[in-house]
Design an enzyme around this catalytic site. Structure first.
Site, PDB file in Angstrom:
ATOM      1  N   GLU A  54     -22.039  -9.875 135.793  1.00  0.00           N
ATOM      2  CA  GLU A  54     -20.404  -9.584 135.411  1.00  0.00           C
ATOM      3  C   GLU A  54     -19.807 -10.656 134.603  1.00  0.00           C
ATOM      4  OE1 GLU A  54     -21.556  -8.037 139.738  1.00  0.00           O
ATOM      5  OE2 GLU A  54     -21.984  -9.929 138.425  1.00  0.00           O
ATOM      6  N   CYS A  82     -19.219 -10.167 143.482  1.00  0.00           N
ATOM      7  CA  CYS A  82     -18.802 -11.303 144.508  1.00  0.00           C
ATOM      8  C   CYS A  82     -17.522 -11.863 144.237  1.00  0.00           C
ATOM      9  CB  CYS A  82     -19.866 -12.699 144.519  1.00  0.00           C
ATOM     10  SG  CYS A  82     -19.573 -13.289 142.767  1.00  0.00           S
ATOM     11  N   CYS A  85     -17.013 -13.090 140.531  1.00  0.00           N
ATOM     12  CA  CYS A  85     -17.061 -11.873 139.550  1.00  0.00           C
ATOM     13  C   CYS A  85     -15.906 -10.885 139.652  1.00  0.00           C
ATOM     14  CB  CYS A  85     -18.512 -11.154 139.646  1.00  0.00           C
ATOM     15  SG  CYS A  85     -19.887 -11.966 139.179  1.00  0.00           S
TER      16      CYS A  85
END
Length: 149
Positions: A54, A82, A85
């Site tokens: 990402e 996460c 990201c």
């Protein structure tokens, strides 16, 4: 472009990570109906803990448009982002994030946190979850099963 087609591109990108032993996660950034960036995990390849699919896709998209703001863009990724990201998507000002498999251990768009819809932050974005979730999760399960055997 619809979410299913964008996820196909993200899944194809995720498979490229297998070539260098990275966890198979892929990401795509689309803007105005066109793909402007793709990436896959390169943490092991680059020795960089921030080289998540990402983040790399957002960096490439910003280079393509010439600004850090990706207003109107859609980030599509095979795994729920996460905190890093999701934060990068927030800072890039994307319009929406679409993801495949849930991540109960680190997911930040519904599983553990809701970074995309926290009114305390300076931006919010739409979240569309579980697009081709079984296929995305299956790719990850197969990767980790191979590593354990």
């Amino acid at each position: 472009m619809d979410n299913d087609l964008l996820m196909t591109i993200a899944l194809d990108e995720a498979k490229k990570a297998l070539e260098h032993g990275d966890v198979p996660i892929g990401a795509v950034v689309a803007l105005n109906g066109a793909v402007i960036a793709t990436a896959h995990n390169e943490r092991e390849l680059l020795g960089d803990p921030t080289a998540h699919a990402e983040v790399l896709a957002l960096r490439r998209a910003a280079e393509t448009v010439g600004t850090s703001r990706l207003d109107g863009a859609t980030l599509v990724t095979t795994l729920e982002p996460c905190p890093m990201c999701a934060g990068a998507a927030l800072l890039a000002r994307v319009e929406r994030v679409v993801f495949g498999a849930d991540d109960p251990k680190a997911g930040s768009l519904g599983s553990l946190y809701n970074i995309g819809s926290d009114p305390r932050l300076n931006h919010e974005f739409e979240v569309i979850s579980r697009v081709r979730a079984d296929e995305c999760a299956g790719l990850l399960r197969a990767f980790f099963a191979d590593r354990r055997s």
